[in-house]
Design a protein around this motif. Structure first.
Motif, PDB file in Angstrom:
ATOM      1  N   THR A  59       0.759  -1.005  -0.037  1.00 43.98           N
ATOM      2  CA  THR A  59       0.043   0.137   0.215  1.00 43.98           C
ATOM      3  C   THR A  59       0.838   1.413   0.088  1.00 43.98           C
ATOM      4  O   THR A  59       2.122   1.268  -0.073  1.00 43.98           O
ATOM      5  N   ARG A  60       0.427   2.223  -0.050  1.00 41.14           N
ATOM      6  CA  ARG A  60       1.170   3.804   0.103  1.00 41.14           C
ATOM      7  C   ARG A  60       1.817   3.632   1.336  1.00 41.14           C
ATOM      8  O   ARG A  60       3.135   3.987   1.430  1.00 41.14           O
ATOM      9  N   ASP A  61       1.306   3.464   2.513  1.00 42.36           N
ATOM     10  CA  ASP A  61       2.072   3.383   3.709  1.00 42.36           C
ATOM     11  C   ASP A  61       2.882   2.186   3.795  1.00 42.36           C
ATOM     12  O   ASP A  61       3.971   2.336   4.452  1.00 42.36           O
ATOM     13  N   GLU A  63       4.675   1.010   1.321  1.00 42.71           N
ATOM     14  CA  GLU A  63       5.844   1.595   0.343  1.00 42.71           C
ATOM     15  C   GLU A  63       6.891   2.505   1.336  1.00 42.71           C
ATOM     16  O   GLU A  63       7.998   2.382   1.168  1.00 42.71           O
TER      17      GLU A  63
END
Length: 299
Positions: A59-61, A63
């Motif tokens: 997810t963005r978090d 990454e």
């Protein structure tokens, strides 16, 4: 599983794209891997990984967390390596490549002291000015002069080489000594240097104040090897440009003469290059540090 182990597990899942592959790689039960990641996500209060039928993706978090994990784990590995190697002599063989005359004049005379300090190291030394593909040829590091192409290698600048424009005494007797850049275009010739990479003749370069000027000249010969370049110049075939150390002996014995001293060529950078490593091997690290120290004292 402690936090560091959980971070290592998380980075392996991201890099391999699979819980199962990470479990096999770390020799852990699949259930342990799944449970550890769930606990990690609960502790952080966010979803890190998104499971699909084919692959695990961040997810963005996830990454952002992965980037922090890679940096922190690399720093931890470096600290542990420093302590582990503090009382252990580096050992093994290194393949290096350096310009022939730099090796003869500066590096090789300093090697006895190096081996006295690191008696378990061995060096395989190549001497040349040709392009070396470090990764393909298995070379650990090279010393190179001049502007370098973007190769993805790690570079450490060790100094700058002063350059001179020179011609043989016999050339000056026959053609005269140019006094200005404009004089080079009238009755003068260059020993043209052919780039080994572009296969084009390179112009002579001059610094006029702070401005770089290029002058292309006709010539009877064009060469792509340093020894041939020097030999052609010494035998009166044209004007050429060299680092000062390369022509110091010929200038001292009168074979060559410096010309246009008020407009010297730009200095050349000297760089130690080696492949990128997550953790630089101790034998390579101590050799690179030594070579940087030796060369910086000469330049």
């Amino acid at each position: 599983m402690d936090r560091l182990d959980a971070m290592r597990l998380f980075t392996r899942i991201v890099e391999l794209g699979s819980f199962t592959a990470a479990a096999d790689d770390l020799n852990l039960p699949r259930a342990t891997v799944t449970h550890s990641i769930k606990r990690l996500e609960t502790r952080l209060g966010t979803q890190l990984l998104r499971r699909t039928t084919r692959r695990v993706q961040t997810t963005r978090d996830g990454e952002a967390y992965y980037s922090h994990c890679v940096r922190l784990l690399a720093e931890m590995d470096a600290v542990e390596t420093d302590f582990r190697e503090a009382n252990v002599q580096p050992r093994g063989r290194l393949r290096i490549d350096v310009p022939a005359q730099m090796g003869r004049l500066w590096l090789i005379p300093a090697l006895p002291a190096f081996f006295a300090r690191y008696p378990l190291l061995e060096l395989d030394i190549g001497t040349g000015d040709h392009f070396v593909d470090l990764l393909r040829e298995g070379v650990d590091c090279v010393l190179r002069v001049g502007k370098l192409p973007d190769s993805g290698l790690v570079g450490r600048r060790v100094g700058m080489l002063e350059q001179l424009t020179v011609a043989s005494t016999s050339y000056v007797r026959k053609h005269g000594a140019p006094q200005t850049l404009a004089d080079l275009q009238h009755g003068h010739y260059a020993v043209n240097w052919t780039s080994p990479t572009t296969h084009r003749n390179e112009p002579l370069e001059f610094m006029v104040g702070r401005k770089r000027r290029e002058v292309s000249m006709p010539g009877f010969v064009a060469v792509s090897g340093v020894e041939a370049y020097l030999a052609c110049c010494e035998h009166g075939l044209g004007i050429a440009q060299f680092p000062r150390y390369r022509v110091a002996e010929a200038l001292a014995n009168g074979t060559l003469r410096q010309i246009l001293p008020a407009m010297p060529p730009p200095s050349l950078p000297v760089t130690v290059l080696y492949p990128p490593h997550r953790q630089l091997p101790a034998r390579l690290r101590v050799f690179v540090d030594w070579m940087v120290d030796v060369m910086s004292k000469q330049l």
